[in-house]
Write a protein that holds these residues in place. Structure first.
Motif, PDB file in Angstrom:
ATOM      1  N   ASN A 294       0.625  -1.245   0.041  1.00 50.48           N
ATOM      2  CA  ASN A 294       0.079  -0.148   0.055  1.00 50.48           C
ATOM      3  C   ASN A 294       0.809   1.366   0.125  1.00 50.48           C
ATOM      4  O   ASN A 294       0.589   2.267  -0.753  1.00 50.48           O
ATOM      5  N   ILE A 295       1.740   1.298   0.769  1.00 46.20           N
ATOM      6  CA  ILE A 295       2.830   2.472   0.948  1.00 46.20           C
ATOM      7  C   ILE A 295       3.397   2.528  -0.522  1.00 46.20           C
ATOM      8  O   ILE A 295       3.651   3.652  -0.938  1.00 46.20           O
ATOM      9  N   TYR A 296       4.118   1.534  -0.908  1.00 48.73           N
ATOM     10  CA  TYR A 296       4.919   1.549  -2.335  1.00 48.73           C
ATOM     11  C   TYR A 296       3.825   1.851  -3.389  1.00 48.73           C
ATOM     12  O   TYR A 296       4.278   2.617  -4.514  1.00 48.73           O
ATOM     13  N   LYS A 297       2.828   1.541  -3.540  1.00 47.36           N
ATOM     14  CA  LYS A 297       1.829   1.956  -4.668  1.00 47.36           C
ATOM     15  C   LYS A 297       1.457   3.394  -4.512  1.00 47.36           C
ATOM     16  O   LYS A 297       1.468   3.977  -5.768  1.00 47.36           O
ATOM     17  N   VAL A 298       1.368   4.215  -3.634  1.00 53.80           N
ATOM     18  CA  VAL A 298       1.350   5.469  -3.630  1.00 53.80           C
ATOM     19  C   VAL A 298       2.722   6.228  -3.814  1.00 53.80           C
ATOM     20  O   VAL A 298       2.818   6.955  -4.628  1.00 53.80           O
ATOM     21  N   ASN A 299       3.651   5.692  -2.930  1.00 51.68           N
ATOM     22  CA  ASN A 299       5.040   6.579  -2.868  1.00 51.68           C
ATOM     23  C   ASN A 299       6.017   6.390  -4.002  1.00 51.68           C
ATOM     24  O   ASN A 299       6.839   6.982  -4.427  1.00 51.68           O
ATOM     25  N   VAL A 300       5.838   5.071  -4.695  1.00 52.03           N
ATOM     26  CA  VAL A 300       6.763   4.614  -5.712  1.00 52.03           C
ATOM     27  C   VAL A 300       6.198   4.448  -7.087  1.00 52.03           C
ATOM     28  O   VAL A 300       6.159   5.070  -8.030  1.00 52.03           O
TER      29      VAL A 300
ATOM     30  N   GLY B 123      14.450  10.681   5.939  1.00 56.29           N
ATOM     31  CA  GLY B 123      14.546   9.271   6.066  1.00 56.29           C
ATOM     32  C   GLY B 123      14.864   8.135   5.040  1.00 56.29           C
ATOM     33  O   GLY B 123      15.206   7.062   5.136  1.00 56.29           O
ATOM     34  N   GLY B 124      14.820   8.755   3.574  1.00 57.86           N
ATOM     35  CA  GLY B 124      15.117   8.065   2.616  1.00 57.86           C
ATOM     36  C   GLY B 124      16.390   8.067   2.176  1.00 57.86           C
ATOM     37  O   GLY B 124      16.960   7.438   1.234  1.00 57.86           O
ATOM     38  N   VAL B 125      17.301   9.152   2.762  1.00 59.09           N
ATOM     39  CA  VAL B 125      18.554   9.381   2.136  1.00 59.09           C
ATOM     40  C   VAL B 125      19.436   8.422   2.926  1.00 59.09           C
ATOM     41  O   VAL B 125      19.668   8.240   4.304  1.00 59.09           O
ATOM     42  N   GLN B 126      20.472   7.756   2.354  1.00 61.22           N
ATOM     43  CA  GLN B 126      21.547   6.975   2.784  1.00 61.22           C
ATOM     44  C   GLN B 126      22.404   7.690   3.864  1.00 61.22           C
ATOM     45  O   GLN B 126      22.842   8.958   3.518  1.00 61.22           O
TER      46      GLN B 126
ATOM     47  N   SER C 294      10.482   3.417   0.927  1.00 61.76           N
ATOM     48  CA  SER C 294       9.688   3.983  -0.271  1.00 61.76           C
ATOM     49  C   SER C 294      10.436   5.156  -0.746  1.00 61.76           C
ATOM     50  O   SER C 294      10.590   5.271  -2.033  1.00 61.76           O
ATOM     51  N   LYS C 295      10.588   6.036   0.197  1.00 59.96           N
ATOM     52  CA  LYS C 295      11.135   7.532  -0.145  1.00 59.96           C
ATOM     53  C   LYS C 295      12.548   7.423  -0.614  1.00 59.96           C
ATOM     54  O   LYS C 295      12.980   8.272  -1.469  1.00 59.96           O
ATOM     55  N   GLY C 296      13.507   6.410  -0.263  1.00 56.25           N
ATOM     56  CA  GLY C 296      14.699   5.984  -0.678  1.00 56.25           C
ATOM     57  C   GLY C 296      14.374   5.201  -2.197  1.00 56.25           C
ATOM     58  O   GLY C 296      15.409   5.719  -3.083  1.00 56.25           O
ATOM     59  N   ALA C 297      13.391   4.543  -2.474  1.00 60.66           N
ATOM     60  CA  ALA C 297      13.207   3.907  -3.919  1.00 60.66           C
ATOM     61  C   ALA C 297      13.135   5.072  -4.912  1.00 60.66           C
ATOM     62  O   ALA C 297      13.522   4.984  -5.871  1.00 60.66           O
TER      63      ALA C 297
ATOM     64  N   LEU D 144      14.957   6.091  -8.529  1.00 64.45           N
ATOM     65  CA  LEU D 144      14.081   6.303  -9.463  1.00 64.45           C
ATOM     66  C   LEU D 144      14.576   7.617 -10.060  1.00 64.45           C
ATOM     67  O   LEU D 144      14.540   7.552 -11.556  1.00 64.45           O
ATOM     68  N   SER D 145      14.307   8.602  -9.682  1.00 65.12           N
ATOM     69  CA  SER D 145      14.647   9.908 -10.066  1.00 65.12           C
ATOM     70  C   SER D 145      16.053  10.113 -10.728  1.00 65.12           C
ATOM     71  O   SER D 145      16.392  10.908 -11.871  1.00 65.12           O
ATOM     72  N   GLU D 146      16.936   9.595 -10.230  1.00 68.07           N
ATOM     73  CA  GLU D 146      18.446   9.510 -10.613  1.00 68.07           C
ATOM     74  C   GLU D 146      18.533   8.731 -11.899  1.00 68.07           C
ATOM     75  O   GLU D 146      19.277   9.268 -12.826  1.00 68.07           O
ATOM     76  N   LEU D 147      17.994   7.680 -11.937  1.00 71.90           N
ATOM     77  CA  LEU D 147      17.973   7.033 -13.587  1.00 71.90           C
ATOM     78  C   LEU D 147      16.953   7.741 -14.318  1.00 71.90           C
ATOM     79  O   LEU D 147      17.672   7.677 -15.500  1.00 71.90           O
ATOM     80  N   LEU D 148      16.042   8.354 -13.954  1.00 70.83           N
ATOM     81  CA  LEU D 148      15.368   9.153 -15.127  1.00 70.83           C
ATOM     82  C   LEU D 148      15.991  10.255 -15.783  1.00 70.83           C
ATOM     83  O   LEU D 148      15.785  10.650 -16.607  1.00 70.83           O
ATOM     84  N   ALA D 149      16.694  10.860 -14.739  1.00 67.05           N
ATOM     85  CA  ALA D 149      17.652  12.083 -15.088  1.00 67.05           C
ATOM     86  C   ALA D 149      18.543  11.433 -16.038  1.00 67.05           C
ATOM     87  O   ALA D 149      18.670  12.407 -17.140  1.00 67.05           O
ATOM     88  N   GLU D 150      19.128  10.378 -15.827  1.00 63.95           N
ATOM     89  CA  GLU D 150      19.982   9.845 -17.118  1.00 63.95           C
ATOM     90  C   GLU D 150      19.401   9.539 -18.214  1.00 63.95           C
ATOM     91  O   GLU D 150      19.825   9.954 -19.510  1.00 63.95           O
TER      92      GLU D 150
END
Length: 225
Positions: free
Chosen positions: A97-103, A130-133, A147-150, A154-160
């Motif tokens: 449920n969390i990942y469906k919204v947040n990711v 909380g999602g930052v290493q 999920s916030k780490g995911a 994802l954003s880093e990959l899309l930027a590339e």
């Protein structure tokens, strides 16, 4: 004036952000499960009631874009779902449920927007410290923070993947902000920043941040949640 999509606009940061853009003359598509009546009455805001975890409901965004806009200047993925629960009691269903919204919601909406994004467009994803290493973590937020780490990755990959098209993807990792969601999770906690103060920062970053950053994660935090 720009066309801006903002999710999670029924309250908190998303609500304040939608008003700021609209009051400045920009056209806003406000996407959230619950529609805020103040936004609904604004001449520069179009509201859609959409559960981001439901792919079928996201078709409403597709329909709106195909009939109303020929381009999108910015997307702010602000919507989020938070669960505070011991890991031993957090089920697979809770994680889903969390990942469906947040990711998945972020990924699916971005995919819908891609045909309308162009050189100079900026996609901003709101994550969490909380999602930052390496940042301070809090017990009970395993599903939320992971999920916030995911979405950071994802954003880093899309930027590339879309840098040749000139589309920028950046992440703002927020610390604690005095919102209803924070109060529901941590009753009595007092954050140093209000929702409107954080919205001010996100507003400026959405309009100008892609001149300086792409594929970056920027901590926006004076304290940890």
């Amino acid at each position: 004036m720009k066309n801006i999509i903002i999710t999670g606009t029924s309250r908190g940061i998303g609500f304040e952000l939608a008003l700021q853009f609209a009051n400045a003359g920009h056209q806003v598509l406000a996407v959230s499960r619950k529609i805020n009546q103040e936004l609904l009455s604004h001449k520069n805001i179009r509201c859609l009631s959409v559960d981001l975890s439901n792919e079928v409901e996201l078709q409403q965004v597709t329909n709106f874009l195909s009939s109303s806009w020929d381009k999108i200047d910015a997307v702010v993925h602000n919507a989020g779902s938070l669960l505070l629960r011991p890991f031993s009691e957090t089920t697979q269903h809770d994680f889903e449920n969390i990942y469906k919204v947040n990711v998945f919601g972020v990924a699916n909406l971005t995919r819908i927007c891609l045909p309308y994004l162009q050189k100079g467009s900026h996609v901003v994803t709101i994550s969490s410290m909380g999602g930052v290493q390496g940042s301070l973590k809090f017990a009970g937020l395993a599903a939320y923070s992971s999920s916030k780490g995911a979405v950071i990755t994802l954003s880093e990959l899309l930027a590339e993947e879309y840098k040749e098209q000139g589309i920028s993807f950046n992440v703002l990792a927020l610390g604690s902000v005095q919102t209803e969601m924070l109060q529901e999770a941590f009753p009595g906690y007092q954050a140093p920043l209000s929702a409107s103060e954080m919205a001010n920062y996100i507003y400026d970053f959405t309009l100008t941040g892609n001149k300086y950053f792409n594929g970056k994660v920027l901590p926006v935090s004076s304290t940890n949640p």
